[in-house]
Write a protein that holds these residues in place. Sequence first.
Motif, PDB file in Angstrom:
ATOM      1  N   UNK A 196      32.678  40.199  42.842  1.00 55.61           N
ATOM      2  CA  UNK A 196      31.650  40.456  43.649  1.00 55.61           C
ATOM      3  C   UNK A 196      31.477  39.478  44.676  1.00 55.61           C
ATOM      4  N   UNK A 197      31.864  38.124  44.328  1.00 54.96           N
ATOM      5  CA  UNK A 197      31.597  37.249  45.738  1.00 54.96           C
ATOM      6  C   UNK A 197      32.761  37.267  46.578  1.00 54.96           C
ATOM      7  N   UNK A 198      34.084  37.296  45.982  1.00 56.71           N
ATOM      8  CA  UNK A 198      35.341  37.628  46.676  1.00 56.71           C
ATOM      9  C   UNK A 198      35.789  38.665  47.620  1.00 56.71           C
ATOM     10  N   UNK A 199      35.044  40.026  47.011  1.00 56.58           N
ATOM     11  CA  UNK A 199      35.577  41.120  47.680  1.00 56.58           C
ATOM     12  C   UNK A 199      34.246  41.700  48.227  1.00 56.58           C
ATOM     13  N   UNK A 200      33.384  42.014  47.509  1.00 58.93           N
ATOM     14  CA  UNK A 200      32.009  42.895  47.823  1.00 58.93           C
ATOM     15  C   UNK A 200      31.409  41.896  48.931  1.00 58.93           C
ATOM     16  N   UNK A 201      31.254  40.481  48.644  1.00 61.29           N
ATOM     17  CA  UNK A 201      30.579  39.611  49.639  1.00 61.29           C
ATOM     18  C   UNK A 201      31.069  39.602  51.159  1.00 61.29           C
ATOM     19  N   UNK A 202      32.334  39.454  51.191  1.00 64.80           N
ATOM     20  CA  UNK A 202      32.685  39.627  52.600  1.00 64.80           C
ATOM     21  C   UNK A 202      32.456  41.025  53.213  1.00 64.80           C
ATOM     22  N   UNK A 203      32.652  42.097  52.220  1.00 66.04           N
ATOM     23  CA  UNK A 203      32.468  43.413  52.918  1.00 66.04           C
ATOM     24  C   UNK A 203      30.924  43.856  53.373  1.00 66.04           C
ATOM     25  N   UNK A 204      30.005  43.053  52.456  1.00 68.06           N
ATOM     26  CA  UNK A 204      28.579  43.200  52.984  1.00 68.06           C
ATOM     27  C   UNK A 204      28.293  42.529  54.064  1.00 68.06           C
ATOM     28  N   UNK A 205      28.726  41.359  54.412  1.00 66.49           N
ATOM     29  CA  UNK A 205      28.462  40.618  55.663  1.00 66.49           C
ATOM     30  C   UNK A 205      29.339  41.315  56.665  1.00 66.49           C
ATOM     31  N   UNK A 206      30.338  42.157  56.600  1.00 62.95           N
ATOM     32  CA  UNK A 206      30.993  42.772  57.869  1.00 62.95           C
ATOM     33  C   UNK A 206      32.161  41.666  58.143  1.00 62.95           C
ATOM     34  N   UNK A 207      32.658  40.693  57.272  1.00 62.11           N
ATOM     35  CA  UNK A 207      33.708  40.063  57.419  1.00 62.11           C
ATOM     36  C   UNK A 207      34.887  40.537  57.030  1.00 62.11           C
ATOM     37  N   UNK A 208      35.761  39.638  56.708  1.00 63.03           N
ATOM     38  CA  UNK A 208      37.051  39.791  56.236  1.00 63.03           C
ATOM     39  C   UNK A 208      37.526  39.178  55.106  1.00 63.03           C
ATOM     40  N   UNK A 209      38.184  39.793  54.166  1.00 62.52           N
ATOM     41  CA  UNK A 209      38.992  38.914  52.968  1.00 62.52           C
ATOM     42  C   UNK A 209      40.313  39.056  53.060  1.00 62.52           C
ATOM     43  N   UNK A 210      41.212  37.924  52.646  1.00 62.59           N
ATOM     44  CA  UNK A 210      42.655  37.862  52.758  1.00 62.59           C
ATOM     45  C   UNK A 210      42.907  37.482  51.016  1.00 62.59           C
ATOM     46  N   UNK A 211      43.368  38.431  50.288  1.00 60.59           N
ATOM     47  CA  UNK A 211      43.692  37.935  48.888  1.00 60.59           C
ATOM     48  C   UNK A 211      44.995  37.712  48.776  1.00 60.59           C
ATOM     49  N   UNK A 212      45.229  36.343  48.201  1.00 61.04           N
ATOM     50  CA  UNK A 212      46.747  35.894  48.156  1.00 61.04           C
ATOM     51  C   UNK A 212      47.417  36.493  46.867  1.00 61.04           C
ATOM     52  N   UNK A 213      46.934  37.336  46.393  1.00 62.14           N
ATOM     53  CA  UNK A 213      47.700  38.286  44.982  1.00 62.14           C
ATOM     54  C   UNK A 213      47.965  37.091  43.974  1.00 62.14           C
ATOM     55  N   UNK A 214      48.563  36.010  44.186  1.00 61.96           N
ATOM     56  CA  UNK A 214      48.868  35.035  43.381  1.00 61.96           C
ATOM     57  C   UNK A 214      48.476  33.679  43.852  1.00 61.96           C
ATOM     58  N   UNK A 215      47.551  32.715  43.424  1.00 60.56           N
ATOM     59  CA  UNK A 215      47.373  31.788  44.197  1.00 60.56           C
ATOM     60  C   UNK A 215      48.352  30.754  44.398  1.00 60.56           C
ATOM     61  N   UNK A 216      48.591  30.095  45.551  1.00 63.33           N
ATOM     62  CA  UNK A 216      49.455  28.807  45.765  1.00 63.33           C
ATOM     63  C   UNK A 216      49.051  28.232  46.819  1.00 63.33           C
TER      64      UNK A 216
END
Length: 489
Positions: A196-216
């Motif tokens: 909700x925060x990490x994917x839907x949040x940026x999309x509701x704002x019109x921004x971008x999200x970059x997911x690392x797949x696995x944190x490092x």
Amino acid sequence: MTSLFPALTDAPADRPALRFGDRSLTYAELATATGLLAGSLGDAGRVAVWATPTLETAVAVVAALRAGVPAVPLNPKSGEKELGHILSDSAPSLVLAAPEDELPAVIRDLPRIDVTPDTTTATTATATATATEETATDDDPALVVYTSGTTGPPKGAVIPRRAIASTLDALADAWQWTGEDVLVHGLPLFHVHGLVLGILGPLRRGGSVRHLGRFSTEGVTRELSDGATMLFGVPTMYHRIAQSLSEEPELAKALGRARLLVSGSAALPVHDHERITAATGRRVIERYGMTETLMNTSVRADGEPRAGTVGVPLPGVELRLVEEDGAPITSYDGETVGEIQVRGPNLFTEYLNRPDATAAAFTPDGWFRTGDMAVRESDGYVRIVGRKATDLIKSGGYKIGAGEIENALLEHPGVREAAVTGEPDADLGERIVAWIVPADPGAPPGLEVLAEHVASRLAPHKRPRIVHHLSSLPRNDMGKIMKRSLTHD
């Protein structure tokens, strides 16, 4: 209700929306991909989503929401017994998964739609999906997210569309979150924090999200050095960051460039706050939420970043502390411990198929009983001291929160990790037990040293009476310590 994702039609078509590794979608591509998939869902009822940290999961959930169909995110690490319970309880009509995903036997009888974010075929599905979404009401279910099940089988929290919209808009206000922000995170997508925060949040704002797949830490450094403005993480991630800063100078520089560093899902130890700030000049802010409530409080971007607190109630959220008998606590003195209760548009509507549990979760006047214990400062800042079931220790006539003792223990140089519990004591009622992962296993700090250390920082009645040394603490997928797994030999 208006669209949850107005940016799908309003944002510049070529603006990046989602990026997972070397795969990405612009807003125009995402609108087409989710429109195509939404058009195939029709009146599917609930749909399960095999929630791997991939582009396919993000597309599947957004498509379901655009189709007005509730999505049930499935944790790929769940065992078959738990998955079987979730599937029988939520009764999805089909499962959405990436084509290469091999699903467990318990899921294979469900009809399956392979999610392929292929945008080469333009159709009218995007317009159809938007029209469908706009006919949905505020109280229509958007997600059914299953709780961790620490006290029994997981319960499905039904999260309405209004809760997603109100939480994300309240966070936009608190964090000054805009379409210019680029978020980086490596959180799982079966939980409200990552999804909700990490994917839907940026999309509701019109921004971008970059997911690392696995944190490092290398991934964090790369993305924050390449234009990302925000980082979301859980305490275990920030602990790894804090430990790595002295050996990775580029990580410190990258964090210093970030506009906002946010930690949630559990308390971030004060010691890690201080190490990150000293190395980067940036402060990590904390927020507080639950599956059932989405987000309740946060330190504001324009407020005072006070380590050890989760800030103030978000716009639209009412919060109170109550005594054990339900009487509201009116003294905000930073010392009086009470249970947090909340109400507002951010709340879930029910536990699926559990009217008894739903009724028990609310007070007669409509406040949700969180089970979290906290104190409140005179200016409204909330400091959580633990869970009512596992972290409230009644010793010698005092109500003591385990969290503040854990923070004090972590300030000792000989302590790498710490958890605090209570156990029955004939004289005190309960005695305080510390579970310690020592910094040097060959020379662990003893009871007398740690008791004196805690008593000098807090109060004598908060010192541990027993210390156990461990090689590691049991944690769940979100990094929370599973205290019910801490047992004596």
